[in-house]
Design an enzyme around this catalytic site. Structure first.
Site: not given
Length: 262
Positions: A30, A42, A155
């Site tokens: 991530h 994010h 992401c």
């Protein structure tokens, strides 16, 4: 950062850095932009910012295990997000969870890129100055980054855009995400190399060719070498997505500066 790993200590990262952490026993990573003050911007699927209800989608492949903390003892604004937006401001602790901290590399040589077996760790594209990177991240925190898609707008795509300002014009193909191209590239390389099994009885030779095809497929989708990318100002990106106009933008910029300062 070492040759074999991008793992870093918290004291080594600087505002504007592209950081990431692994989840689900290294199943996926991530990504986010470190904006300073132990805070990270994010991009997540919107459905995972709520109670977890809703229909399943391809976003679940990477992000079904993520949920924002109901409360954070470190920062009161941890988990800030605008309605109907997947862009989130979190503290570094909540972003990492129980994972380690890694820093994404920019401007690597083709040989270094090809030596990285796993996608989503580096790119040949160069980064813009930190102040521009933070501006993009905070602007998108207030205005959103469109709909999350695990293969075309995830992401990593968000952080790559914040760092470079590069946008892929081909909306039908895979995005700039290295880990998404790895997911697609591995089975593709296996399929393309399968006829070689009839010509190359040595399994080592077949494996070598398959690995080469996999690496080249990742390299071909790297945002630093693709020809279907253009430089887009974040304000123009917002207009293309049908987001708020200049008056709202001024107020949002002031609010973003306050969030960093807190």
């Amino acid at each position: 950062m070492g040759l074999l790993s991008n793992r870093v200590e918290r004291s080594e990262i600087k505002p504007g850095d592209h950081i990431y952490t692994y989840r689900a026993v290294f199943t996926y990573s991530h990504h986010g932009i470190f904006v300073g003050g132990s805070k990270v911007v994010h991009f997540r699927p919107e459905r995972n910012l709520n109670s977890g209800t809703g229909s399943s989608s391809n976003s679940d492949l990477y992000d079904s295990r993520f949920s924002l903390p109901s409360s954070c003892s470190t920062f009161p604004d941890c988990g800030f997000t605008q309605p109907n937006s997947g862009v989130v401001l979190s503290c570094l602790d909540c972003f990492l969870g129980k994972g380690s901290l890694y820093c994404f590399e920019y401007g690597v040589t083709p040989s270094v890129f090809l030596s990285r077996v796993r996608g989503g760790t580096c790119t040949t594209a160069t980064s813009d100055p930190p102040e521009m990177v933070i501006h993009r991240a905070m602007y998108l925190l207030q205005n959103g980054f469109g709909n999350y898609d695990v293969f075309r707008n995830n992401c990593e795509d968000f952080t790559l855009y914040c760092k470079t300002g590069l946008l892929i014009t081909d909306k039908q193909g895979v995005g700039g995400s290295g880990q998404a191209s790895s997911v697609i590239g591995a089975p593709l390389a296996a399929i393309l190399s399968s006829p070689l099994k009839l010509l190359m009885p040595n399994p080592v030779g077949v494996a070598t060719v398959t690995a080469g095809m996999y690496c080249m497929s990742r390299y071909a989708t790297d945002i630093g070498v693709r020809t279907d990318v253009i430089k887009v100002a974040v304000e123009d990106l917002a207009v293309n997505l049908g987001l708020p106009g200049p008056d709202k933008e001024v107020a949002d910029n002031e609010a973003s500066n306050q969030l960093i300062a807190l």
